[in-house]
Design a protein around this motif. Structure first.
Motif, PDB file in Angstrom:
ATOM      1  N   LEU A 116       0.833  -1.188   0.000  1.00 30.05           N
ATOM      2  CA  LEU A 116       0.000   0.000   0.000  1.00 30.05           C
ATOM      3  C   LEU A 116       0.874   1.247   0.000  1.00 30.05           C
ATOM      4  CD1 LEU A 116      -2.431  -1.065   2.883  1.00 30.05           C
ATOM      5  CD2 LEU A 116      -2.799  -1.339   0.433  1.00 30.05           C
ATOM      6  N   SER A 117       0.349   2.310  -0.554  1.00 29.17           N
ATOM      7  CA  SER A 117       1.016   3.604  -0.460  1.00 29.17           C
ATOM      8  C   SER A 117       0.807   4.146   0.951  1.00 29.17           C
ATOM      9  CB  SER A 117       0.413   4.574  -1.481  1.00 29.17           C
ATOM     10  OG  SER A 117      -0.922   4.886  -1.119  1.00 29.17           O
ATOM     11  N   ALA A 118       1.494   5.228   1.266  1.00 30.70           N
ATOM     12  CA  ALA A 118       1.325   5.833   2.593  1.00 30.70           C
ATOM     13  C   ALA A 118      -0.127   6.282   2.782  1.00 30.70           C
ATOM     14  CB  ALA A 118       2.285   7.003   2.763  1.00 30.70           C
ATOM     15  N   LYS A 119      -0.729   6.860   1.760  1.00 24.24           N
ATOM     16  CA  LYS A 119      -2.118   7.318   1.861  1.00 24.24           C
ATOM     17  C   LYS A 119      -3.059   6.144   2.098  1.00 24.24           C
ATOM     18  CE  LYS A 119      -5.676  10.262   0.455  1.00 24.24           C
ATOM     19  NZ  LYS A 119      -6.576   9.858   1.479  1.00 24.24           N
ATOM     20  N   GLN A 120      -2.873   5.058   1.348  1.00 24.06           N
ATOM     21  CA  GLN A 120      -3.723   3.880   1.522  1.00 24.06           C
ATOM     22  C   GLN A 120      -3.551   3.290   2.914  1.00 24.06           C
ATOM     23  OE1 GLN A 120      -2.134   1.800  -1.889  1.00 24.06           O
ATOM     24  NE2 GLN A 120      -4.107   1.908  -2.934  1.00 24.06           N
ATOM     25  N   ALA A 121      -2.301   3.221   3.396  1.00 22.20           N
ATOM     26  CA  ALA A 121      -2.043   2.676   4.728  1.00 22.20           C
ATOM     27  C   ALA A 121      -2.672   3.563   5.795  1.00 22.20           C
ATOM     28  CB  ALA A 121      -0.541   2.539   4.962  1.00 22.20           C
ATOM     29  N   ASP A 147      -5.262   5.522   5.455  1.00 21.53           N
ATOM     30  CA  ASP A 147      -6.713   5.320   5.385  1.00 21.53           C
ATOM     31  C   ASP A 147      -7.118   4.003   6.037  1.00 21.53           C
ATOM     32  OD1 ASP A 147      -7.075   7.711   4.068  1.00 21.53           O
ATOM     33  OD2 ASP A 147      -7.243   6.807   2.071  1.00 21.53           O
ATOM     34  N   MET A 148      -6.368   2.961   5.758  1.00 21.83           N
ATOM     35  CA  MET A 148      -6.677   1.645   6.324  1.00 21.83           C
ATOM     36  C   MET A 148      -6.626   1.677   7.851  1.00 21.83           C
ATOM     37  SD  MET A 148      -4.425  -1.762   5.905  1.00 21.83           S
ATOM     38  CE  MET A 148      -4.489  -3.001   7.176  1.00 21.83           C
ATOM     39  N   LEU A 149      -5.621   2.366   8.391  1.00 18.84           N
ATOM     40  CA  LEU A 149      -5.416   2.408   9.840  1.00 18.84           C
ATOM     41  C   LEU A 149      -6.193   3.534  10.518  1.00 18.84           C
ATOM     42  CD1 LEU A 149      -1.570   1.805   9.745  1.00 18.84           C
ATOM     43  CD2 LEU A 149      -3.331   0.147  10.419  1.00 18.84           C
ATOM     44  N   ASN A 150      -6.854   4.358   9.707  1.00 22.33           N
ATOM     45  CA  ASN A 150      -7.585   5.522  10.206  1.00 22.33           C
ATOM     46  C   ASN A 150      -6.642   6.490  10.922  1.00 22.33           C
ATOM     47  OD1 ASN A 150      -9.897   7.064  10.397  1.00 22.33           O
ATOM     48  ND2 ASN A 150     -10.512   6.186  12.354  1.00 22.33           N
ATOM     49  N   PHE A 151      -5.448   6.687  10.347  1.00 22.98           N
ATOM     50  CA  PHE A 151      -4.452   7.639  10.831  1.00 22.98           C
ATOM     51  C   PHE A 151      -4.396   8.810   9.865  1.00 22.98           C
ATOM     52  CE2 PHE A 151      -1.407   4.153  12.663  1.00 22.98           C
ATOM     53  CZ  PHE A 151      -2.231   3.997  13.759  1.00 22.98           C
ATOM     54  N   THR A 152      -3.918   9.936  10.348  1.00 24.80           N
ATOM     55  CA  THR A 152      -3.546  11.002   9.424  1.00 24.80           C
ATOM     56  C   THR A 152      -2.187  10.614   8.844  1.00 24.80           C
ATOM     57  OG1 THR A 152      -2.364  12.263  11.100  1.00 24.80           O
ATOM     58  CG2 THR A 152      -4.732  12.745  10.823  1.00 24.80           C
ATOM     59  N   LEU A 153      -1.816  11.220   7.730  1.00 26.00           N
ATOM     60  CA  LEU A 153      -0.497  10.941   7.152  1.00 26.00           C
ATOM     61  C   LEU A 153       0.606  11.330   8.128  1.00 26.00           C
ATOM     62  CD1 LEU A 153      -0.799  11.879   3.384  1.00 26.00           C
ATOM     63  CD2 LEU A 153      -0.157   9.667   4.337  1.00 26.00           C
ATOM     64  N   ALA A 154       0.405  12.429   8.856  1.00 17.64           N
ATOM     65  CA  ALA A 154       1.416  12.865   9.819  1.00 17.64           C
ATOM     66  C   ALA A 154       1.619  11.823  10.917  1.00 17.64           C
ATOM     67  CB  ALA A 154       1.007  14.205  10.438  1.00 17.64           C
ATOM     68  N   THR A 155       0.536  11.249  11.410  1.00 21.60           N
ATOM     69  CA  THR A 155       0.639  10.209  12.443  1.00 21.60           C
ATOM     70  C   THR A 155       1.358   8.983  11.893  1.00 21.60           C
ATOM     71  OG1 THR A 155      -1.378  10.959  13.527  1.00 21.60           O
ATOM     72  CG2 THR A 155      -0.687   8.700  13.978  1.00 21.60           C
ATOM     73  N   LEU A 156       1.028   8.602  10.659  1.00 24.47           N
ATOM     74  CA  LEU A 156       1.674   7.451  10.034  1.00 24.47           C
ATOM     75  C   LEU A 156       3.176   7.693   9.904  1.00 24.47           C
ATOM     76  CD1 LEU A 156       1.147   4.678   8.576  1.00 24.47           C
ATOM     77  CD2 LEU A 156       1.224   6.005   6.470  1.00 24.47           C
ATOM     78  N   LEU A 206       7.457   5.506   0.506  1.00 26.10           N
ATOM     79  CA  LEU A 206       7.201   4.529   1.566  1.00 26.10           C
ATOM     80  C   LEU A 206       6.138   3.555   1.092  1.00 26.10           C
ATOM     81  CD1 LEU A 206       6.997   6.523   4.919  1.00 26.10           C
ATOM     82  CD2 LEU A 206       8.612   4.731   4.331  1.00 26.10           C
ATOM     83  N   TYR A 207       6.319   2.295   1.441  1.00 29.36           N
ATOM     84  CA  TYR A 207       5.348   1.260   1.109  1.00 29.36           C
ATOM     85  C   TYR A 207       5.053   0.462   2.367  1.00 29.36           C
ATOM     86  CZ  TYR A 207       6.644   2.427  -3.645  1.00 29.36           C
ATOM     87  OH  TYR A 207       6.886   3.100  -4.802  1.00 29.36           O
ATOM     88  N   PHE A 208       3.854  -0.098   2.408  1.00 32.35           N
ATOM     89  CA  PHE A 208       3.423  -0.867   3.560  1.00 32.35           C
ATOM     90  C   PHE A 208       2.788  -2.161   3.082  1.00 32.35           C
ATOM     91  CE2 PHE A 208       3.443   3.576   4.499  1.00 32.35           C
ATOM     92  CZ  PHE A 208       3.995   3.655   5.764  1.00 32.35           C
ATOM     93  N   SER A 209       3.159  -3.253   3.720  1.00 36.10           N
ATOM     94  CA  SER A 209       2.567  -4.539   3.398  1.00 36.10           C
ATOM     95  C   SER A 209       1.217  -4.640   4.090  1.00 36.10           C
ATOM     96  CB  SER A 209       3.477  -5.673   3.876  1.00 36.10           C
ATOM     97  OG  SER A 209       2.775  -6.904   3.869  1.00 36.10           O
ATOM     98  N   PHE A 210       0.190  -4.938   3.317  1.00 32.57           N
ATOM     99  CA  PHE A 210      -1.154  -5.090   3.863  1.00 32.57           C
ATOM    100  C   PHE A 210      -1.155  -6.156   4.953  1.00 32.57           C
ATOM    101  CE2 PHE A 210      -5.404  -6.970   3.841  1.00 32.57           C
ATOM    102  CZ  PHE A 210      -6.195  -5.844   3.992  1.00 32.57           C
ATOM    103  N   VAL A 211      -0.542  -7.294   4.670  1.00 34.73           N
ATOM    104  CA  VAL A 211      -0.501  -8.408   5.621  1.00 34.73           C
ATOM    105  C   VAL A 211       0.243  -8.011   6.893  1.00 34.73           C
ATOM    106  CG1 VAL A 211       0.369 -10.755   5.974  1.00 34.73           C
ATOM    107  CG2 VAL A 211      -0.700 -10.136   3.802  1.00 34.73           C
ATOM    108  N   GLU A 212       1.364  -7.327   6.755  1.00 35.37           N
ATOM    109  CA  GLU A 212       2.132  -6.910   7.930  1.00 35.37           C
ATOM    110  C   GLU A 212       1.377  -5.890   8.773  1.00 35.37           C
ATOM    111  OE1 GLU A 212       6.006  -5.670   6.641  1.00 35.37           O
ATOM    112  OE2 GLU A 212       6.609  -7.707   6.152  1.00 35.37           O
ATOM    113  N   LEU A 213       0.616  -5.022   8.123  1.00 35.65           N
ATOM    114  CA  LEU A 213      -0.181  -4.055   8.887  1.00 35.65           C
ATOM    115  C   LEU A 213      -1.277  -4.764   9.682  1.00 35.65           C
ATOM    116  CD1 LEU A 213      -0.539  -1.023   6.442  1.00 35.65           C
ATOM    117  CD2 LEU A 213       0.964  -1.247   8.430  1.00 35.65           C
ATOM    118  N   ILE A 214      -1.906  -5.764   9.075  1.00 34.37           N
ATOM    119  CA  ILE A 214      -2.918  -6.545   9.795  1.00 34.37           C
ATOM    120  C   ILE A 214      -2.270  -7.246  10.986  1.00 34.37           C
ATOM    121  CG2 ILE A 214      -4.498  -8.517   9.656  1.00 34.37           C
ATOM    122  CD1 ILE A 214      -5.552  -6.020   8.220  1.00 34.37           C
ATOM    123  N   GLU A 215      -1.100  -7.857  10.770  1.00 37.96           N
ATOM    124  CA  GLU A 215      -0.392  -8.529  11.870  1.00 37.96           C
ATOM    125  C   GLU A 215      -0.012  -7.530  12.956  1.00 37.96           C
ATOM    126  OE1 GLU A 215       2.858 -10.407   9.845  1.00 37.96           O
ATOM    127  OE2 GLU A 215       1.610 -12.085   9.155  1.00 37.96           O
TER     128      GLU A 215
END
Length: 112
Positions: free
Chosen positions: A40-45, A47-56, A74-83
């Motif tokens: 995921l992109s930073a924006k997608q991550a 949104d998924m985590l319900n964070f602002t970009l600054a918090t991320l 920056l990239y984020f693994s969907f699976v790793e974020l769930i874990e």
């Protein structure tokens, strides 16, 4: 069932709208995610985590959240974020008691 007054309706509708936007964002993220591309992109991550970009970005800088950097991106693994989310799970009292019982039982067996 909760009782609502007419005066409460604008606030309730605003809360419903915020939650609906969050659900729509999650659905859009899930739809746009290619099965072969679980990054995921930073924006997608965010949104998924319900964070602002600054918090991320703060969590990334502190090493609190798993991420990958390629060039300036920056990239984020969907699976790793769930874990990562699941690691923050708080056990119920029953689950803690069950774990304690199993540990105690294993200690008893090992002492025999």
């Amino acid at each position: 069932m909760a009782k609502y007054t007419f005066e409460m309706l604008p606030l309730l509708l605003e809360k419903i709208e915020v939650r609906l936007e969050r659900i729509e964002s999650l659905i859009q993220t899930a739809r746009s995610k290619d099965l072969n591309d679980d990054y995921l992109s930073a924006k997608q991550a965010a949104d998924m985590l319900n964070f602002t970009l600054a918090t991320l970005y703060t969590k990334v800088c502190k090493g609190e959240i798993p991420s990958y950097k390629k060039g300036n991106r920056l990239y984020f693994s969907f699976v790793e974020l769930i874990e990562w989310i699941e690691k923050g799970k708080k056990c119920t009292v029953d689950q803690i008691e069950q774990k304690a019982y199993i540990i105690a039982r294993n200690l008893e067996k090992s002492r025999r």
